[in-house]
Write a protein that holds these residues in place. Structure first.
Motif, PDB file in Angstrom:
ATOM      1  N   VAL A 102       0.831  -1.209   0.000  1.00 55.66           N
ATOM      2  CA  VAL A 102       0.000   0.000   0.000  1.00 55.66           C
ATOM      3  C   VAL A 102       0.864   1.257   0.000  1.00 55.66           C
ATOM      4  O   VAL A 102       0.480   2.288  -0.561  1.00 55.66           O
ATOM      5  N   HIS A 103       2.042   1.156   0.579  1.00 56.52           N
ATOM      6  CA  HIS A 103       2.886   2.337   0.784  1.00 56.52           C
ATOM      7  C   HIS A 103       4.094   2.375  -0.155  1.00 56.52           C
ATOM      8  O   HIS A 103       5.015   3.171   0.049  1.00 56.52           O
ATOM      9  N   LYS A 106       5.938   5.972  -2.481  1.00 54.13           N
ATOM     10  CA  LYS A 106       5.248   7.181  -2.019  1.00 54.13           C
ATOM     11  C   LYS A 106       6.280   8.239  -1.635  1.00 54.13           C
ATOM     12  O   LYS A 106       7.418   7.936  -1.272  1.00 54.13           O
ATOM     13  N   ILE A 179      -9.036   5.534   9.697  1.00 55.75           N
ATOM     14  CA  ILE A 179      -9.196   5.685   8.244  1.00 55.75           C
ATOM     15  C   ILE A 179      -9.838   7.030   7.916  1.00 55.75           C
ATOM     16  O   ILE A 179      -9.415   7.751   6.998  1.00 55.75           O
ATOM     17  N   ARG A 183      -8.043  10.030   5.778  1.00 52.01           N
ATOM     18  CA  ARG A 183      -8.603  10.612   4.553  1.00 52.01           C
ATOM     19  C   ARG A 183      -8.613  12.137   4.608  1.00 52.01           C
ATOM     20  O   ARG A 183      -8.444  12.807   3.579  1.00 52.01           O
ATOM     21  N   ASP A 188      -2.943   7.190   2.995  1.00 60.42           N
ATOM     22  CA  ASP A 188      -3.286   5.764   3.005  1.00 60.42           C
ATOM     23  C   ASP A 188      -2.864   5.200   4.350  1.00 60.42           C
ATOM     24  O   ASP A 188      -1.774   5.514   4.857  1.00 60.42           O
ATOM     25  N   TYR A 189      -3.706   4.320   4.912  1.00 63.56           N
ATOM     26  CA  TYR A 189      -3.443   3.795   6.256  1.00 63.56           C
ATOM     27  C   TYR A 189      -3.540   2.271   6.260  1.00 63.56           C
ATOM     28  O   TYR A 189      -4.464   1.694   5.692  1.00 63.56           O
ATOM     29  N   THR A 190      -2.565   1.614   6.899  1.00 69.83           N
ATOM     30  CA  THR A 190      -2.639   0.179   7.171  1.00 69.83           C
ATOM     31  C   THR A 190      -2.110  -0.087   8.573  1.00 69.83           C
ATOM     32  O   THR A 190      -1.340   0.710   9.132  1.00 69.83           O
ATOM     33  N   THR A 200       1.644   9.055   1.715  1.00 69.18           N
ATOM     34  CA  THR A 200       0.985   9.996   0.813  1.00 69.18           C
ATOM     35  C   THR A 200       1.991  10.554  -0.191  1.00 69.18           C
ATOM     36  O   THR A 200       3.206  10.495   0.034  1.00 69.18           O
TER      37      THR A 200
END
Length: 635
Positions: A102-103, A106, A179, A183, A188-190, A200
């Motif tokens: 996800v990251h 970035k 989350i 936003r 983006d968060y995990t 980001t």
């Protein structure tokens, strides 16, 4: 609509036992006789960041129940990959790799974690969840019993199998709040257990990062947790960005130091039969884990980035993939190192022999015969109470199964998927075993590119004489199209051993030393038969009388299923005749296997005497080629 848990509104301990698929007596024994609070062992492990992590692990009686609890809790949507938007820890089809992806690539990556994550879930918090959550709504007394099974010293212990799914369920609502906050800042968060990661490409984020952290800290504190300020740091694109130990700057990667150290450990193992990790002697399993972790990242990058397909955690073991052996040449440097290590681990390392079989039923018959005649073969099998240990290992074949809870045709992972993929031994039987011979040959440049001569590297160049033997077990068939004939021809064509010498060895001893630590063993013929497979070692009178739904046994691989049953059905009958639940049934006579077991024992006990030097012939271009049939290791 909320999915109700199997624990929903249960009001008695009997209902709790039923939901866990166990007897009430066994559940009550752990709850009230043994007392869960007395069934823990504490120890510490080193953390990557330094310091120690305290682990509190349950003992077996409690661990078994906690595993059952975990299985029930994993049925809830919050513990599924589809519903869990942020969490990647202890969730099927998610991992540190999906968390890191996800990251990837970035501009900014912000890492932090929750201090004392598992202990932050108190007894009261867990109890309140089981009582008040709409998916559970459990009776107070039963909820107390369940919570008592999961908590230690009024907290969730780190090390219990039930703790991760509980934390995912309770923290689920917190994840959604985070989350929403993320936003707001285009982040983006995990979350991987207690590690929180935000990323980001917003160029203005460094200016507002402290505001975000203040809001995040207020949110986390309000929910009863605490951020670890010492672990909070913002990483820029022009520096090394790391998420749960994975580098994410452009592609997923490991630290160069980690890979370099892993290779150094492997080299020490190959040369000195030992290596160290953090100043202590390491184990083969530890090194296997390091290589496997590195290879997960390699496979992820190949599949997810280059081919734009979803990440899969298992190897693709379809037969068509193993026909394209050119994949060996296309392996990256890291994959080649892993392949080399796997060959060493399976075919060089250790004192016991490893047996590669042609038939799918061979291994099961050998293990059963060893258990029946264990008193006669203590060098091959030992028993410690109910636990049985074999002094020889096996590469089993993958089998298609259709059992309860599994999809039809799903592969049962009996053979490690890594061996078919990296070494080339699969469920093809004789064909893949013939290809395995290429590793022992030196007469073909093409073969050396696709099949490095690992045995020579490990045995000859490093001067080590392995106690481990690789035993190829084949049916004793004389036909031109038989796997045995193909094997002998392949040995000859690769310059390993002359066919006539192999045949003479089999006639005299029942086995043949091919080259290095490689041996060929054939199923011994009984009852004056000229051809013999493993089923021929059974009592043929018993088999002839055996009838299943009006059908009789057929040894051929092709038969009329309306009239006959095959080898796997016969194996099931033989094994069930020795079952404790079938005490009145007549057991099958396995005495015919004794000669086979004796041959395995004989080969396993051989000791390597010395290594000889190769003799070479010189070619017109002054290059030299090893003369054929040079058996460098002598037993």
């Amino acid at each position: 609509m909320i999915k109700k848990s199997p624990f929903y509104q249960i009001s008695t301990r009997q209902e709790l036992a039923d939901a866990l698929n166990m007897r009430l007596k066994s559940l009550s024994y752990v709850l009230y006789k043994l007392d869960p609070q007395s069934l823990y062992t504490s120890f510490s492990i080193s953390k990557k960041s330094g310091g120690k992590r305290e682990i509190t692990a349950p003992k077996k009686p409690l661990a078994n129940i906690q595993s059952k609890i975990a299985n029930v809790l994993m049925l809830q949507p919050e513990n599924s990959a589809l519903r869990s938007k942020a969490s990647h820890g202890f969730i099927k089809n998610k991992s540190i790799l999906t968390n890191a992806t996800v990251h990837r690539n970035k501009n900014y990556v912000l890492n932090t974690d929750i201090q004392d994550f598992f202990p932050s879930f108190s007894f009261g918090r867990v109890l309140g969840f089981f009582k008040k959550n709409n998916a559970f709504m459990m009776d107070h007394k039963v909820a107390v019993a369940l919570t008592n099974l999961c908590c230690y010293k009024k907290k969730l212990p780190q090390g219990a199998p039930s703790s991760p799914p509980i934390t995912n369920l309770i923290f689920h609502i917190v994840d959604f709040k985070i989350i929403k906050l993320a936003r707001k800042y285009n982040l983006d968060y995990t979350r991987y257990v207690d590690d929180l990661t935000f990323s980001t490409n917003e160029k203005s984020f460094p200016k507002v990062s402290q505001n975000f952290l203040n809001e995040l800290n207020a949110l986390i504190t309000h929910e009863g947790f605490k951020l670890n300020e010492d672990k909070t740091h913002l990483e820029y694109k022009n520096s090394r960005q790391e998420v749960t130990g994975v580098i994410v700057n452009k592609k997923l990667n490991v630290h160069k130091e980690f890979y370099k150290n892993t290779r150094a450990m492997a080299d020490n193992l190959y040369k000195n039969t030992e290596f160290t990790i953090d100043g202590k002697l390491g184990t083969i399993n530890q090194l296997d884990g390091r290589f496997n972790y590195i290879n997960q990242l390699v496979r992820y990058n190949k599949k997810s980035i280059k081919r734009k397909v979803a990440y899969k955690t298992k190897y693709n073991v379809e037969k068509k993939d193993f026909k394209h052996q050119s994949r060996f040449i296309l392996f990256s440097g890291k994959e080649q190192q892993y392949r080399k290590f796997l060959f060493y681990e399976y075919f060089i390392y250790g004192n016991s022999s490893i047996i590669l079989t042609e038939g799918k039923t061979d291994v099961s018959y050998i293990k059963l015969a060893l258990r029946v005649y264990k008193q006669e073969y203590p060098q091959l099998i030992t028993s410690h109470g109910k636990k049985t240990e074999y002094s020889v290992s096996f590469l089993k074949h993958t089998q298609n199964t259709s059992t309860k809870g599994q999809k039809k045709g799903k592969k049962n992972n009996q053979m490690s998927h890594r061996i078919p993929y990296f070494i080339g031994i699969s469920e093809d039987g004789g064909t893949s075993i013939d290809n395995f011979l290429n590793y022992y040959s030196e007469i073909s440049t093409t073969n050396l590119n696709m099949y490095p001569n690992y045995p020579k590297y490990f045995i000859s160049d490093l001067g080590k004489l392995p106690d481990k033997k690789v035993i190829i077990l084949l049916d004793n068939e004389k036909g031109q199209s038989s796997p045995l004939n193909a094997f002998e021809n392949k040995c000859c064509s690769l310059g390993l051993k002359e066919k006539g010498k192999i045949e003479n060895d089999i006639k005299d001893k029942g086995y043949s030393h091919i080259k290095y630590n490689l041996f060929l063993l054939v199923i011994p013929c009984v009852n004056s038969q000229t051809d013999c497979c493993v089923e021929d070692l059974l009592n043929q009178q018993q088999i002839s009388k055996l009838e299943l739904n009006g059908k009789h046994f057929c040894k051929s691989n092709k038969f009329d299923i309306n009239k006959f049953f095959g080898k796997e059905a016969l194996l099931s009958c033989v094994i069930s005749s020795f079952s404790d639940k079938n005490k009145l049934a007549t057991k099958f006579d396995l005495s015919g296997f004794k000669l086979l077991l004796s041959k395995i024992s004989e080969i396993n006990s051989l000791k390597a005497k010395r290594n000889l030097n190769y003799e070479y012939k010189y070619n017109p271009d002054n290059s030299k080629t090893p003369k054929k049939f040079q058996n460098i290791t002598v037993y």
